[in-house]
Scaffold this active site. Sequence first.
Site, PDB file in Angstrom:
ATOM      1  N   TYR A  11       0.822  -1.222   0.000  1.00 35.12           N
ATOM      2  CA  TYR A  11       0.000   0.000   0.000  1.00 35.12           C
ATOM      3  C   TYR A  11       0.857   1.274   0.000  1.00 35.12           C
ATOM      4  CZ  TYR A  11      -4.528  -2.299   0.810  1.00 35.12           C
ATOM      5  OH  TYR A  11      -5.684  -3.031   0.687  1.00 35.12           O
TER       6      TYR A  11
ATOM      7  N   ASP B 264       0.095 -18.286   1.376  1.00 38.98           N
ATOM      8  CA  ASP B 264      -0.785 -19.225   0.652  1.00 38.98           C
ATOM      9  C   ASP B 264      -1.217 -20.379   1.563  1.00 38.98           C
ATOM     10  OD1 ASP B 264       1.887 -19.983   0.636  1.00 38.98           O
ATOM     11  OD2 ASP B 264       1.944 -20.581  -1.473  1.00 38.98           O
TER      12      ASP B 264
ATOM     13  N   ASP C 277      -5.133  -7.307   4.457  1.00 39.51           N
ATOM     14  CA  ASP C 277      -6.384  -6.923   3.798  1.00 39.51           C
ATOM     15  C   ASP C 277      -7.099  -8.169   3.278  1.00 39.51           C
ATOM     16  OD1 ASP C 277      -8.302  -5.177   2.569  1.00 39.51           O
ATOM     17  OD2 ASP C 277      -7.328  -5.604   0.655  1.00 39.51           O
TER      18      ASP C 277
HETATM   19  C1  IPM Z   1     -10.081  -2.323   4.253  1.00 37.40           C
HETATM   20  C2  IPM Z   1     -10.577  -1.803   2.928  1.00 37.40           C
HETATM   21  C3  IPM Z   1      -9.668  -0.710   2.428  1.00 37.40           C
HETATM   22  C4  IPM Z   1      -8.281  -1.289   2.241  1.00 37.40           C
HETATM   23  C5  IPM Z   1     -10.170  -0.059   1.129  1.00 37.40           C
HETATM   24  C6  IPM Z   1     -11.550   0.507   1.284  1.00 37.40           C
HETATM   25  C7  IPM Z   1      -9.211   0.995   0.632  1.00 37.40           C
HETATM   26  O1  IPM Z   1     -10.696  -2.836   2.011  1.00 37.40           O
HETATM   27  O2  IPM Z   1     -10.013  -1.535   5.206  1.00 37.40           O
HETATM   28  O3  IPM Z   1      -9.789  -3.512   4.350  1.00 37.40           O
HETATM   29  O4  IPM Z   1      -7.975  -1.846   1.188  1.00 37.40           O
HETATM   30  O5  IPM Z   1      -7.489  -1.203   3.157  1.00 37.40           O
HETATM   31 MN    MN Z   2     -10.286  -4.811   2.814  1.00 35.08          MN
END
Ligand code: IPM
Ligand code: MN
Length: 370
Positions: free
Chosen positions: A140, A230, A254
């Site tokens: 990210y 995995d 995530d």
């Molecule tokens: C989460 C969500 C967010 C992320 C999105 C909405 C950007 O999916 O909080 O898990 O990817 O972190």
């Molecule tokens: Mn998410």
Amino acid sequence: MKTYRIGVIAGDGIGPAIVASARRVLDAVGSQNFGLEWVEIDGGAETFRRTGAALNPVDLERIRNEFDATLKGPVGLPEVRNPDGTEAGVLGGILRNGLDAYANIRPISLTPGVRSPLTETERGAAIDYVIVRENTEGLYASRGKGVGTGDVHVDQLLVTRAATERIVRQAFAIAATRTGAPADGVSRVTCVDKANVLPSMAFFRRVFDEVAAEMSAEHPSIQAEHLYVDATAAALVENPSHFDVIVCENLIGDILSDLGAATVGGIGTCPSANIGETAAYFEPVHGSAPDLASTDPTCEKADPTAQILSAAMMLDYLGEPDAAERIRRAVAAARAELTQLASASGKDAREMSSLTALTDAVVRKLNLSK
Ligand code: IPM
Ligand code: MN
């Protein structure tokens, strides 16, 4: 009586409806023990559409400095996009990095009255673990960046020693407050990575090992282990009761948190906390469900459970664990009651568990438990 100042971002899609439900629940549990002053903050895709920014920078400062905590609904609308195709109305990068809310804490547990798609044999003793997702870097970190031409795009995965150390410490601290994995009662922190392929993840694992060695003096009973992502995905389905605390890079967290949520009744039921040294906010794991919101403007079909349980996590953070626990018990009891009512009257459980019916039932249970 103590009064907490709470920022509230209602969000997009089903957000305003489920946040209103969580506020009703918090007001009900708070009325006798503490006061809550709600301060509404605009943020998300509608805000972006209106103002050109998903969050006013002034409001980010208010969230950082003026509030004891912030309750956030889901944000984002699929049509609100940046020129590069990413969503413009989401707040993850702005809030998580802006507040340095580095620990994304996502408890996954199967509560009574909730149907799991896993068989009892697969579930084992119980499903009750916490995903501790690194919230400020990983893949990210490439958000809004990366290198691209018309034919190729490269995103970079960032792992720093400092961010890895603090998230691993947080994972051990959480393990120390729990009773261990349901399967064997052993306190366990599992480092989930792809260290067999990616050097950045091998580094994440190395730092994990160093912190784990340091932690073993303070917490000798907490077992540290590694698992590739995995294999973890398979194990979360086939043997979830093995897990106690999982610590991992941002994108891995995530993905695994939606997978985990699916094993305990769906993403509609899973809360999360985003916690830093000086500020924190609380939100459901799921998104704003724009499809549901557009076909059902009152959002009666939306499940407020994750939002209400996120509010309970906020109370834990504020130092009100008894009130938080009362909410969790009331939610479990209300869901169980509505499921039972539905099956007794031959109705669809979803029909009985409308947003208002569930919120009413939770508030009723809370008032009974005063
Ligand atoms: C989460 C969500 C967010 C992320 C999105 C909405 C950007 O999916 O909080 O898990 O990817 O972190
Ligand atoms: Mn998410």
